[in-house]
Design a protein around this motif. Structure first.
Motif, PDB file in Angstrom:
ATOM      1  N   PHE C  22       0.797  -1.219   0.000  1.00  0.00           N
ATOM      2  CA  PHE C  22       0.000   0.000   0.000  1.00  0.00           C
ATOM      3  C   PHE C  22       0.838   1.281   0.000  1.00  0.00           C
ATOM      4  CE2 PHE C  22      -2.605   3.297   2.066  1.00  0.00           C
ATOM      5  CZ  PHE C  22      -3.620   3.360   1.111  1.00  0.00           C
ATOM      6  N   PRO C  23       1.869   1.393   0.868  1.00  0.00           N
ATOM      7  CA  PRO C  23       2.657   2.638   0.849  1.00  0.00           C
ATOM      8  C   PRO C  23       3.263   2.920  -0.525  1.00  0.00           C
ATOM      9  CG  PRO C  23       3.156   1.358   2.797  1.00  0.00           C
ATOM     10  CD  PRO C  23       2.304   0.485   1.928  1.00  0.00           C
ATOM     11  N   ALA C  30       0.032   8.982  -5.814  1.00  0.00           N
ATOM     12  CA  ALA C  30       0.158  10.391  -5.448  1.00  0.00           C
ATOM     13  C   ALA C  30       1.150  11.116  -6.350  1.00  0.00           C
ATOM     14  CB  ALA C  30       0.577  10.517  -3.985  1.00  0.00           C
ATOM     15  N   SER C  31       2.161  10.353  -6.828  1.00  0.00           N
ATOM     16  CA  SER C  31       3.170  11.002  -7.670  1.00  0.00           C
ATOM     17  C   SER C  31       2.563  11.450  -8.999  1.00  0.00           C
ATOM     18  CB  SER C  31       4.336  10.055  -7.916  1.00  0.00           C
ATOM     19  OG  SER C  31       3.962   9.038  -8.829  1.00  0.00           O
ATOM     20  N   LEU C  32       1.393  10.895  -9.317  1.00  0.00           N
ATOM     21  CA  LEU C  32       0.738  11.266 -10.577  1.00  0.00           C
ATOM     22  C   LEU C  32      -0.298  12.382 -10.375  1.00  0.00           C
ATOM     23  CD1 LEU C  32       0.140   7.664 -11.980  1.00  0.00           C
ATOM     24  CD2 LEU C  32       1.977   9.233 -12.600  1.00  0.00           C
ATOM     25  N   GLU C  37      -4.423  18.810  -5.430  1.00  0.00           N
ATOM     26  CA  GLU C  37      -5.438  17.790  -5.151  1.00  0.00           C
ATOM     27  C   GLU C  37      -5.083  17.032  -3.871  1.00  0.00           C
ATOM     28  OE1 GLU C  37      -8.086  17.509  -6.856  1.00  0.00           O
ATOM     29  OE2 GLU C  37      -7.714  18.247  -8.898  1.00  0.00           O
ATOM     30  N   ILE C  38      -3.782  16.717  -3.737  1.00  0.00           N
ATOM     31  CA  ILE C  38      -3.339  15.999  -2.545  1.00  0.00           C
ATOM     32  C   ILE C  38      -3.592  16.852  -1.303  1.00  0.00           C
ATOM     33  CG2 ILE C  38      -1.370  14.960  -1.355  1.00  0.00           C
ATOM     34  CD1 ILE C  38      -0.085  14.545  -4.100  1.00  0.00           C
ATOM     35  N   ALA C  39      -3.213  18.116  -1.406  1.00  0.00           N
ATOM     36  CA  ALA C  39      -3.356  19.007  -0.259  1.00  0.00           C
ATOM     37  C   ALA C  39      -4.819  19.105   0.167  1.00  0.00           C
ATOM     38  CB  ALA C  39      -2.811  20.390  -0.604  1.00  0.00           C
ATOM     39  N   ALA C  40      -5.727  18.974  -0.806  1.00  0.00           N
ATOM     40  CA  ALA C  40      -7.148  19.062  -0.478  1.00  0.00           C
ATOM     41  C   ALA C  40      -7.694  17.695  -0.061  1.00  0.00           C
ATOM     42  CB  ALA C  40      -7.926  19.585  -1.683  1.00  0.00           C
ATOM     43  N   GLY C  41      -6.810  16.679  -0.057  1.00  0.00           N
ATOM     44  CA  GLY C  41      -7.260  15.349   0.347  1.00  0.00           C
ATOM     45  C   GLY C  41      -8.090  14.659  -0.712  1.00  0.00           C
ATOM     46  N   ARG C  42      -8.016  15.151  -1.961  1.00  0.00           N
ATOM     47  CA  ARG C  42      -8.805  14.529  -3.037  1.00  0.00           C
ATOM     48  C   ARG C  42      -7.951  13.487  -3.768  1.00  0.00           C
ATOM     49  NH1 ARG C  42     -10.866  19.862  -3.759  1.00  0.00           N
ATOM     50  NH2 ARG C  42      -9.323  20.269  -5.358  1.00  0.00           N
ATOM     51  N   PHE C  43      -7.840  12.301  -3.132  1.00  0.00           N
ATOM     52  CA  PHE C  43      -6.981  11.272  -3.717  1.00  0.00           C
ATOM     53  C   PHE C  43      -7.615  10.579  -4.912  1.00  0.00           C
ATOM     54  CE2 PHE C  43      -4.693  11.751   0.221  1.00  0.00           C
ATOM     55  CZ  PHE C  43      -3.378  11.555  -0.190  1.00  0.00           C
ATOM     56  N   LEU C  44      -8.916  10.763  -5.076  1.00  0.00           N
ATOM     57  CA  LEU C  44      -9.586  10.073  -6.181  1.00  0.00           C
ATOM     58  C   LEU C  44      -9.654  10.937  -7.436  1.00  0.00           C
ATOM     59  CD1 LEU C  44     -12.351   8.273  -4.123  1.00  0.00           C
ATOM     60  CD2 LEU C  44     -10.211   7.347  -5.028  1.00  0.00           C
ATOM     61  N   ALA C  45      -8.879  12.024  -7.421  1.00  0.00           N
ATOM     62  CA  ALA C  45      -8.871  12.896  -8.592  1.00  0.00           C
ATOM     63  C   ALA C  45      -8.433  12.121  -9.823  1.00  0.00           C
ATOM     64  CB  ALA C  45      -7.932  14.065  -8.356  1.00  0.00           C
ATOM     65  N   THR C  46      -8.839  12.635 -10.987  1.00  0.00           N
ATOM     66  CA  THR C  46      -8.527  11.891 -12.205  1.00  0.00           C
ATOM     67  C   THR C  46      -7.580  12.638 -13.143  1.00  0.00           C
ATOM     68  OG1 THR C  46     -10.580  12.768 -13.064  1.00  0.00           O
ATOM     69  CG2 THR C  46     -10.627  10.492 -12.278  1.00  0.00           C
ATOM     70  N   GLY C 236       3.304  15.779  -4.097  1.00  0.00           N
ATOM     71  CA  GLY C 236       3.286  15.097  -5.386  1.00  0.00           C
ATOM     72  C   GLY C 236       4.686  14.935  -5.941  1.00  0.00           C
ATOM     73  N   MET C 237       5.449  16.013  -5.901  1.00  0.00           N
ATOM     74  CA  MET C 237       6.806  15.959  -6.433  1.00  0.00           C
ATOM     75  C   MET C 237       7.705  15.079  -5.568  1.00  0.00           C
ATOM     76  SD  MET C 237       9.301  19.079  -7.390  1.00  0.00           S
ATOM     77  CE  MET C 237      10.259  19.098  -5.912  1.00  0.00           C
ATOM     78  N   LEU C 238       7.483  15.170  -4.263  1.00  0.00           N
ATOM     79  CA  LEU C 238       8.286  14.359  -3.347  1.00  0.00           C
ATOM     80  C   LEU C 238       8.060  12.860  -3.610  1.00  0.00           C
ATOM     81  CD1 LEU C 238      10.249  15.273  -1.248  1.00  0.00           C
ATOM     82  CD2 LEU C 238       8.472  15.049   0.492  1.00  0.00           C
ATOM     83  N   MET C 239       6.810  12.508  -3.831  1.00  0.00           N
ATOM     84  CA  MET C 239       6.494  11.105  -4.130  1.00  0.00           C
ATOM     85  C   MET C 239       7.123  10.695  -5.464  1.00  0.00           C
ATOM     86  SD  MET C 239       4.910   9.734  -1.685  1.00  0.00           S
ATOM     87  CE  MET C 239       5.602  10.797  -0.447  1.00  0.00           C
ATOM     88  N   ALA C 240       7.072  11.585  -6.439  1.00  0.00           N
ATOM     89  CA  ALA C 240       7.708  11.294  -7.728  1.00  0.00           C
ATOM     90  C   ALA C 240       9.198  11.038  -7.512  1.00  0.00           C
ATOM     91  CB  ALA C 240       7.486  12.439  -8.701  1.00  0.00           C
TER      92      ALA C 240
END
Lengths: 310, 366, 271
Positions: C22-23, C30-32, C37-46, C236-240
């Motif tokens: 999962f992590p 998240a890297s995508l 979107e991440i900051a707003a907690g919207r992980f299901l964004a497309t 997002g960038m950090l995850m990338a």
């Protein structure tokens, strides 16, 4: 060409290995050993000696030993509640870490030896965390537990629980560090345990199946005792790794909060490179070394004896 | 307990292992399944044990269908080639292991363990760990474990293959004794035809997915159903050579009739091509040339002390003779091999299919 | 019945695998995602894109960090393969006074934690003027007792007749090493090389202490740098970045799978 053929034939003809004939080629080997010996002397033996030496000295800010103080550094440490706390937290962390890694590893190995098709996919997935660098793992877990955007907190919020920031509570931070560490160690532990599981002859399970033992009874009463040497070996490795845990702590908690994750290896780093207490840090280093040598010694001592092996 | 298999087949992904096996095993029988490696005999045993499922067919224990039942509900025990003793348990614990999940009082379990260890003469070693035992002793422990469960059916999968020749002979006698004393149904798998011949009440010969023959040891020896069984049972192997018979009831070796080497057939045989099988002990040299003899050249002689094996070449065919005494003959010398006069010593097989030819021949056996 | 059981088992296996990974999966997802979107907690964004990767590679010193890691881990791998092979060869095939004792000394170093040696080592490197330099990052690791031990075990498996044959051909010790020992132990050498590269690629503590500039900082420490510099938490960038750091190890592990499996088995069960 001819030589090659003869060579191959020679290899095929002989099952004997060098083990039985250690001294066959007689030639001076000093030049072969010298570079390694040199590096070990400069970067292992000298610093180890120097650390022990430093631990009996008071040092100046630049880390130079200036005054012999005998056992004073050690005495200071063992009176220092912060150090004692660090030591006890380290023990708890190491134990929980090693035991959890082993237990989850056993469960994963059991699942991965179910008699189903396409198991290779799952085995690869279970080993997937192997090779993840501590830094990358720490970033991933930090993200997971981030109080504002972390998935864990979003979930807590979604089911109506108060949004606590785990990372600012001592226990919470410890839990996150342990989870991250176990997660990182699991891939390797799983692979070792999987191969141990697979090395248990199938007849044992067949005898048990005929005698009416359930799957879980078989795992507990046959597999686990059969692989006990591997379990012990792995446990020791994880304990030693636990004592050396550093990167996750530096990236996730920085030893905090309230020194809750200031485990020994990290404390050495802080005392030496942040607070410049070289004498104290050296004494701590010696203590770490003694602990690790002790664990290794236990392994050597008991591998041959108490732990069963056929 | 009687065991009945009806039309049992087993296939793995790309290979067929057993095809359409039907057989009935009588209660208390010592039943041996023999065949070369890869013949499916172990798979068949494991199917009976419930360790392997069938692709088709049914299995009945005493007319109760057990095809889909797991091993523990079949009330049987099993002995393995590599003993499968748990190395961290001592002898008594290993024997008890087979009982632990049975509904028995502790007292009864202890009694069973003592009884079984006594039966295999290991009472004195009950506290030893398996690694402190010899191979023969380990296999005795494994036998005791199977016997302690007192199941009406015991399966054995090549239990003696890991032992040296002397121990094997000893354990063979031991297993026969145990079967006689206890009287359970015993199904025994081996690749060793000597073991099969000396131990079994009946023998099932398996090869190429199928039953080649089922019968008592002597039936297999005297009336092999086909060339495979003929060659598989008996050492040295039965001589099997192509022969050609003409209208005058004469035959010669080879696929063409050779008049100058023709020998009369001692009974009426229609003209044609056959494969003739003669056991080595039925193909003995004559002191002088006779009408019913094959001229041969000695290629090799093996002195076994009590027997002498003569390997000879007859018209391009390799033949073996076994003489039950010491016999001096030089390599390269000429011999006359007597063609056995009695019909029973003649094993005729169809030149195409290898199946035994019965009519007019089998009756002659004595 | 059996179908149901199998189905449940597959479900369980899949569940465990997803939980375990999962992590990683979340990090990749998240890297995508755009950071807002991440900051707003919207992980299901497309609105997925490789934008974070682009940004990480172009606006941060990530490429430099990766290059530093490649150089450092590569140099150490080469150094260890060379020096450990030489030392192991000497331990197996040479007559040497006090060879056993010397080998025991090598073994002892395996027990000594590197963490306990960093202070004097730091001072040594400083004295050599190797701080914030490839030399300081690599030279201390050019040999390892573990490597010598592992390769010695491998070399001991050489058939004695092969060694006699080498003697009979009149090979010098170097020729013998290069023409007979190395080819014979190739699988172990590859495994050891992969293992060393992985370990060194993931090193953290030593470069954290000895590098101060982006010119030499390897990528693991670079991750910390990026994370702490990012005041506005560009997740997002950090995850990338984390994904990019993980790629080489994953590639190595997949490529080296058959070597690892073989040699892990040998090591794991003998314990």
């Amino acid at each position: 060409m001819e030589a090659d053929k003869t060579l191959k034939r020679t290899v095929a003809a002989s099952q004997q290995t060098v083990r039985a004939h250690l001294r066959i080629v007689r030639q001076p080997a000093v030049w072969f050993l010298l570079p390694s010996v040199l590096i070990l002397c400069v970067f292992v033996f000298y610093p180890m000696g120097k650390t022990i030496y430093n631990s009996f000295f008071a040092a100046n800010v630049r880390g130079e030993a200036v005054k012999f103080v005998g056992w004073a550094n050690y005495r200071t440490l063992f009176k220092d509640p912060l150090f004692l706390k660090s030591l006890s937290e380290t023990f708890v962390f190491v134990l929980v870490f090693a035991v959890l890694t082993l237990l989850i590893g056993i469960v994963l190995a059991r699942l991965a030896t179910l008699k189903l098709r396409r198991m290779k996919v799952f085995r690869t997935a279970f080993a997937g965390t192997m090779g993840t660098s501590a830094a990358a793992a720490a970033i991933l877990w930090l993200f997971l537990f981030n109080p504002s955007v972390g998935m864990v907190h979003l979930m807590l919020k979604a089911i109506g629980l108060p949004n606590v920031n785990l990372l600012v509570t001592p226990l919470g931070a410890q839990i996150v560090v342990i989870l991250t560490s176990v997660w990182m160690a699991l891939g390797f532990a799983f692979l070792i345990l999987l191969s141990a599981f697979q090395n248990v002859a199938p007849e044992y399970y067949e005898v048990a199946a005929i005698a009416g033992w359930s799957d879980w009874q078989q795992t507990l009463k046959i597999t686990v005792p059969m692989i006990s040497p591997t379990l012990f070996f792995l446990f020791v490795i994880e304990v030693i790794d636990g004592f050396k845990m550093f990167a996750q702590i530096d990236l996730i908690t920085g030893g905090g909060p309230d020194n809750a994750t200031n485990f020994l290896a990290y404390k050495i780093y802080l005392d030496a490179f942040v607070f410049h207490h070289v004498g104290i840090a050296s004494a701590e280093s010696v203590i770490l070394t003694v602990l690790i040598i002790f664990v290794t010694w236990i392994q050597f001592h008991y591998t041959e004896r108490k732990v069963y092996y056929a | 307990m009687s065991i009945r298999l009806t039309n049992v087949s087993k296939g793995f992904e790309h290979t067929q292992v057993l095809s359409d096996i039907s057989v009935t095993i009588a209660p208390g029988e010592f039943f041996v399944m023999v065949g070369p490696s890869g013949s499916g005999k172990s798979t068949l045993l494991r199917i009976i044990a419930g360790l392997t499922s069938v692709t088709a067919g049914q299995i009945y224990f005493d007319e109760r269908e057990v095809t889909a039942l797991p091993p523990k509900e079949r009330n049987l025990s099993m002995v393995f080639q590599n003993y499968a003793l748990l190395p961290f348990m001592n002898v008594a614990q290993n024997v008890r292991f087979g009982l632990d999940n049975q509904q028995l009082s502790a007292n009864e379990k202890n009694k069973r363990v003592d009884w079984a260890l006594d039966l295999v003469h290991l009472s004195g070693l009950r506290d030893r760990k398996p690694k402190a035992l010899s191979g023969g002793q380990q296999q005795r422990v494994s036998l005791a474990r199977a016997l302690a469960a007192k199941t009406p059916l015991v399966l054995m999968d090549e239990p003696l293959s890991n032992l040296d020749a002397q121990l094997r002979a000893e354990m063979r006698a031991e297993i026969i004794r145990l079967h006689r004393e206890i009287g359970m149904t015993l199904i025994y798998v081996t690749h060793d035809q000597v073991e099969a011949m000396t131990m079994g009440d009946r023998i099932l010969v398996l090869d190429a997915e199928q039953i080649q023959q089922l019968g008592t040891p002597l039936e297999l020896y005297n009336h092999p159903a086909n060339e495979f069984v003929a060659k598989f049972i008996g050492t040295p192997e039965m001589n099997i050579v192509p022969i050609t018979v003409n209208e005058h009831n004469q035959f010669s070796l080879g696929t063409e009739f050779a008049a100058q080497q023709a020998v009369p057939v001692p009974f009426a045989l229609p003209a044609g091509h056959y494969h003739l099988g003669i056991r080595p002990e039925q193909l003995v040299p004559l002191a002088a040339a006779g009408t019913a003899a094959l001229p041969a050249t000695v290629a090799d002689v093996q002195q076994l002390g009590n027997d002498t094996l003569i390997f000879s070449d007859c018209n391009g065919q390799q033949l073996v003779s076994r003489i039950p005494q010491q016999f001096e003959v030089a390599v390269g010398s000429r011999l006359q091999l007597a063609v056995p006069p009695q019909k029973g010593a003649w094993h005729l097989f169809d030149a195409q299919t290898g199946a035994a030819i019965k009519e007019g021949v089998a009756d002659g056996g004595r | 019945m059996n179908r149901l059981k199998n189905g449940l088992q597959y479900l369980l296996l899949t569940g465990v695998a997803v939980l375990l990974l999962f992590p990683l999966l979340l990090g990749f997802w998240a890297s995508l995602l755009p950071t807002k979107e991440i900051a707003a907690g919207r992980f299901l964004a497309t609105n997925l894109s490789w934008h974070n990767y682009e940004q990480a590679l172009l606006t941060t010193p990530l490429i430099r960090y990766l290059a530093n890691s490649l150089v450092t881990a590569g140099l150490i791998t080469f150094g260890q393969l060379l020096l450990c092979t030489l030392a192991a060869d000497a331990f197996v095939f040479s007559d040497l006074h006090y060879k056993k004792q010397l080998f025991a000394v090598f073994l002892v170093t395996m027990m000594l934690p590197f963490e306990a040696q960093i202070i004097p080592n730091f001072q040594t490197i400083k004295a050599f003027g190797w701080l914030d330099h490839y030399a300081g990052l690599t030279v201390p690791f050019f040999t390892s007792a573990f490597g010598v031990f592992m390769l010695r075990q491998a070399f001991l498996q050489l058939p004695a007749d092969l060694v006699r044959f080498g003697q009979y051909l009149g090979l010098s010790q170097l020729q013998f090493l290069w023409k007979i020992v190395v080819p014979y132990s190739r699988s172990m050498l590859v495994t050891f090389g992969l293992y060393t590269f992985l370990t060194q690629w993931n090193q953290y503590l030593w470069p954290l202490i000895t590098t101060f500039s982006d010119d030499y900082r390897p990528v693991q420490v670079g991750l910390k740098q990026l994370q702490s510099e990012d005041t506005f938490a560009n997740w997002g960038m950090l995850m990338a970045t984390a994904m990019i750091v993980l790629v080489p190890t994953l590639v190595l592990l997949i490529c080296g799978q058959k070597f690892f499996k073989h040699n892990l088995n040998a090591g794991g069960t003998k314990g």
